[in-house]
Design a protein around this motif. Structure first.
Motif, short mmCIF file in Angstrom:
data_model
loop_
_atom_site.label_atom_id
_atom_site.label_comp_id
_atom_site.label_asym_id
_atom_site.label_seq_id
_atom_site.Cartn_x
_atom_site.Cartn_y
_atom_site.Cartn_z
N TYR A 24 0.80 -1.08 0.02
CA TYR A 24 -0.08 0.17 0.02
C TYR A 24 0.79 1.20 0.38
O TYR A 24 1.97 1.49 0.62
N ARG A 53 -4.59 -1.01 -8.48
CA ARG A 53 -4.33 -0.64 -7.02
C ARG A 53 -4.90 0.79 -6.85
O ARG A 53 -5.26 1.65 -7.85
N LYS A 54 -5.16 1.02 -5.74
CA LYS A 54 -5.63 2.38 -5.36
C LYS A 54 -4.17 3.18 -4.54
O LYS A 54 -3.33 2.43 -4.21
N ASP A 82 -11.74 7.41 -9.01
CA ASP A 82 -11.80 5.91 -9.27
C ASP A 82 -10.08 5.15 -8.64
O ASP A 82 -10.31 4.14 -8.81
N LEU A 83 -9.31 6.19 -8.33
CA LEU A 83 -8.21 5.81 -8.16
C LEU A 83 -7.38 6.16 -6.53
O LEU A 83 -6.80 5.48 -6.07
N GLU A 85 -7.94 7.17 -2.72
CA GLU A 85 -8.31 6.98 -1.34
C GLU A 85 -7.98 8.23 -0.38
O GLU A 85 -6.65 8.44 -0.14
#
Length: 230
Positions: A24, A53-54, A82-83, A85
């Motif tokens: 992450y 992935r975010k 959409d990408l 967070e």
């Protein structure tokens, strides 16, 4: 003799390493020039390489800010839903002040002084109640490290990386963050990384003065030129 890479190409190589090795990744985004261009570089990299992935975006909202900066932050955090967070935090942590002879710190978003707030809290922001680690004695930079540990627990992954965009020529302190001899705790001996805790690292991706790199400077103007007169 090996040809020196541009800052832009060096950043691309570092992004490849980060997105390959870490489960992450999030960007520490202040709304300034360095973190703004870093955020756009990450977004472009993920889209160009079609990564599934975010990308996390961590923004500490200090309440008192220039209106144009607030508008820019609002736009940046709303784009690419959409990408991204988004973790926009409005926390009454301690912040150092040099404008008072009577106190060493002030607090943004202080509950007891709500009548003095310069603006209302943004919608969908994170507040102190969202973090079990928050205490009234916490300074803003302590909160940053605790947030990294919190997101590590929330994601339940092996490795988390916080990306930071700084220009080392701005101060000796920033230069030391990259080149300091005491950076013993790096990730796989990469001097532009620093270990915060088990499985948690900072990575500094924009480290040279941007104007010294024509390729990155052109990218900078394309992405942020309307906000910063460069």
């Amino acid at each position: 003799m090996r040809k020196a890479r541009s800052v832009y190409d060096a950043v691309q190589a570092r992004l490849e390493r980060i997105f390959s090795d870490f489960d992450y990744v999030y960007v520490s985004f202040s709304g300034g020039k360095d973190s703004g261009v870093l955020l756009n570089l990450c977004i472009d990299y993920i889209r160009q390489h079609r990564l599934k992935r975010k990308l996390g975006v961590f923004h500490m909202d200090y309440e008192v800010q220039y209106q144009e900066t607030i508008r820019y932050v609002d736009r940046a955090l709303a784009d690419n839903p959409d990408l991204l967070e988004v973790y926009r935090v409005c926390i009454p942590f301690k912040v150092s002040t040099c404008t008072s002879m009577h106190q060493r710190f002030w607090r943004p978003w202080e509950d007891d002084l709500r009548h003095l707030w310069v603006r209302e809290m943004p919608q969908n922001c994170y507040r102190k109640e969202d973090f079990d680690f928050y205490t009234e004695d916490m300074w803003d930079y302590d909160y940053q490290n605790k947030f990294a540990e919190w997101i590590y627990r929330q994601k339940g992954v092996e490795r988390v990386c916080c990306l930071i965009g700084i220009r080392t020529q701005e101060s000796y302190h920033r230069w030391q963050a990259i080149h300091g001899a005491r950076n013993y705790h790096s990730y796989k001996h990469l001097k532009w990384t620093h270990r915060i805790n088990k499985g948690i690292y900072n990575a500094y991706l924009v480290c040279k003065f941007i104007a010294h790199c024509e390729k990155l400077c052109k990218y900078f103007k394309k992405k942020l030129g309307s906000k910063y007169n460069i």
